[in-house]
Motif scaffolding. Structure first.
Motif, PDB file in Angstrom:
ATOM      1  N   GLY A 131       0.814  -1.212   0.000  1.00 20.55           N
ATOM      2  CA  GLY A 131       0.000   0.000   0.000  1.00 20.55           C
ATOM      3  C   GLY A 131       0.847   1.261   0.000  1.00 20.55           C
ATOM      4  N   VAL A 132       1.999   1.205   0.692  1.00 20.02           N
ATOM      5  CA  VAL A 132       2.911   2.358   0.712  1.00 20.02           C
ATOM      6  C   VAL A 132       3.464   2.621  -0.682  1.00 20.02           C
ATOM      7  N   PHE A 133       3.925   1.561  -1.340  1.00 21.02           N
ATOM      8  CA  PHE A 133       4.489   1.723  -2.693  1.00 21.02           C
ATOM      9  C   PHE A 133       3.414   2.151  -3.688  1.00 21.02           C
ATOM     10  N   LEU A 134       2.219   1.587  -3.556  1.00 22.60           N
ATOM     11  CA  LEU A 134       1.130   1.981  -4.454  1.00 22.60           C
ATOM     12  C   LEU A 134       0.742   3.440  -4.232  1.00 22.60           C
ATOM     13  N   VAL A 136       6.051   9.537   6.726  1.00 24.77           N
ATOM     14  CA  VAL A 136       7.443   9.649   6.262  1.00 24.77           C
ATOM     15  C   VAL A 136       7.492   9.632   4.736  1.00 24.77           C
ATOM     16  N   THR A 137       6.628   8.825   4.129  1.00 27.05           N
ATOM     17  CA  THR A 137       6.542   8.792   2.665  1.00 27.05           C
ATOM     18  C   THR A 137       6.150  10.160   2.125  1.00 27.05           C
ATOM     19  N   TYR A 138       5.200  10.797   2.803  1.00 25.91           N
ATOM     20  CA  TYR A 138       4.744  12.123   2.376  1.00 25.91           C
ATOM     21  C   TYR A 138       5.889  13.136   2.438  1.00 25.91           C
ATOM     22  N   LEU A 139       6.675  13.105   3.509  1.00 28.15           N
ATOM     23  CA  LEU A 139       7.807  14.019   3.620  1.00 28.15           C
ATOM     24  C   LEU A 139       8.822  13.767   2.505  1.00 28.15           C
ATOM     25  N   GLY A 140       9.083  12.478   2.236  1.00 30.82           N
ATOM     26  CA  GLY A 140      10.007  12.138   1.160  1.00 30.82           C
ATOM     27  C   GLY A 140       9.511  12.611  -0.189  1.00 30.82           C
ATOM     28  N   LEU A 141       8.219  12.426  -0.443  1.00 29.55           N
ATOM     29  CA  LEU A 141       7.639  12.864  -1.713  1.00 29.55           C
ATOM     30  C   LEU A 141       7.653  14.384  -1.822  1.00 29.55           C
ATOM     31  N   TYR A 142       7.449  15.061  -0.710  1.00 30.92           N
ATOM     32  CA  TYR A 142       7.456  16.529  -0.717  1.00 30.92           C
ATOM     33  C   TYR A 142       8.847  17.051  -1.098  1.00 30.92           C
ATOM     34  N   ILE A 143       9.893  16.404  -0.561  1.00 36.93           N
ATOM     35  CA  ILE A 143      11.255  16.778  -0.941  1.00 36.93           C
ATOM     36  C   ILE A 143      11.493  16.452  -2.414  1.00 36.93           C
TER      37      ILE A 143
END
Length: 275
Positions: free
Chosen positions: A118-121, A192-199
């Motif tokens: 779900g995280v990768f999707l 954490v995924t959201y922060l990574g994507l934001y960067i």
């Protein structure tokens, strides 16, 4: 953003900045903290990755192009630094809503309905959702009702450098960032995924202004890179997409980059030298 706020509270704000009588969960304190963190974070991302890209990736030969403006780099940076605090105002409002628990962001992998898959999707979903949103918002900003007032300042830079990446009118800059902020209110996403994507999206925005037109041949007409976005700056009505060419092809606005056809800015400079 609550992860960043919590870390800032624990290590800096609570022990060194705010009085002990001011609770960490007090709304005005959170808004003030988010405003400072958002501006410092945006400034750091822009100056750090913009500088690295400018000195190590951007081809400085492009500064000899006739459409490269006098003092352009300084003007790009100045415009961006003036705009970023204004862009941050509505952005902070959305971050505040996230911190107060109104989004679908979650802390633990086990909170995902589909676990790690779900995280990768969700990462793929985020990219395709935001690419679609930015395409239509960007294209809308080219409408005659909005272009001159809001988007034209970004098109001053015909031959852009990485520092042009955030040199937007504040309304333009926020509108094109809106899909990033809307996504976690509509779909589950790991914090954490959201922060990574934001960067990632900030670095990507810099990369499509870096003048490096190299893309693997098989991906040339799939990935929206610097060559595509350079033609957008030069020819106005083409290549509105952010990461992919999909929506440009659907919307009839796709243009094969001139840099891939021997007619790009570098080719123009070569012909000038030959004369």
């Amino acid at each position: 953003m609550d992860l960043v706020l919590a870390a800032a509270d624990e290590h800096i704000l609570t022990p060194y900045v705010y009085p002990s009588s001011w609770p960490e969960g007090e709304p005005f304190r959170q808004l003030l903290s988010l405003f400072v963190i958002t501006n410092l974070g945006a400034l750091a991302l822009y100056l750090l990755f913009g500088t690295l890209s400018y000195y190590f990736i951007f081809d400085h030969e492009l500064k000899k192009h006739p459409q490269f403006l006098e003092n352009q780099v300084r003007r790009e940076i100045t415009y961006a630094l003036r705009s970023l605090p204004w862009i941050s105002v509505p952005t902070v409002a959305l971050f505040f809503a996230e911190v107060r628990g109104y989004s679908k962001l979650y802390d633990n992998i086990q909170d995902s309905p589909y676990g790690w898959s779900g995280v990768f999707l969700s990462m793929l979903s985020f990219l395709f959702f935001t690419d679609m949103g930015i395409y239509w918002i960007h294209r809308g900003l080219h409408h005659k009702l909005f272009y001159k007032r809001f988007h034209k300042p970004h098109h001053v830079w015909k031959i852009a450098t990485p520092f042009a990446s955030h040199a937007f009118h504040p309304v333009d800059g926020f509108m094109q960032s809106l899909p990033y902020h809307i996504y976690p209110f509509l779909f589950p996403l790991h914090k954490v995924t959201y922060l990574g994507l934001y960067i990632f999206v900030n670095v990507w925005t810099i990369s499509i202004h870096d003048g490096d037109y190299r893309v693997p041949r098989l991906l040339r007409h799939i990935i929206n890179g610097s060559a595509h976005h350079t033609d957008h700056h030069l020819y106005f009505d083409y290549n509105y997409g952010q990461y992919f060419t999909l929506w440009d092809k659907i919307g009839g606005s796709y243009k094969s980059p001139t840099a891939f056809e021997g007619k790009g800015p570098h080719d123009y400079l070569r012909k000038l030298r030959e004369k």
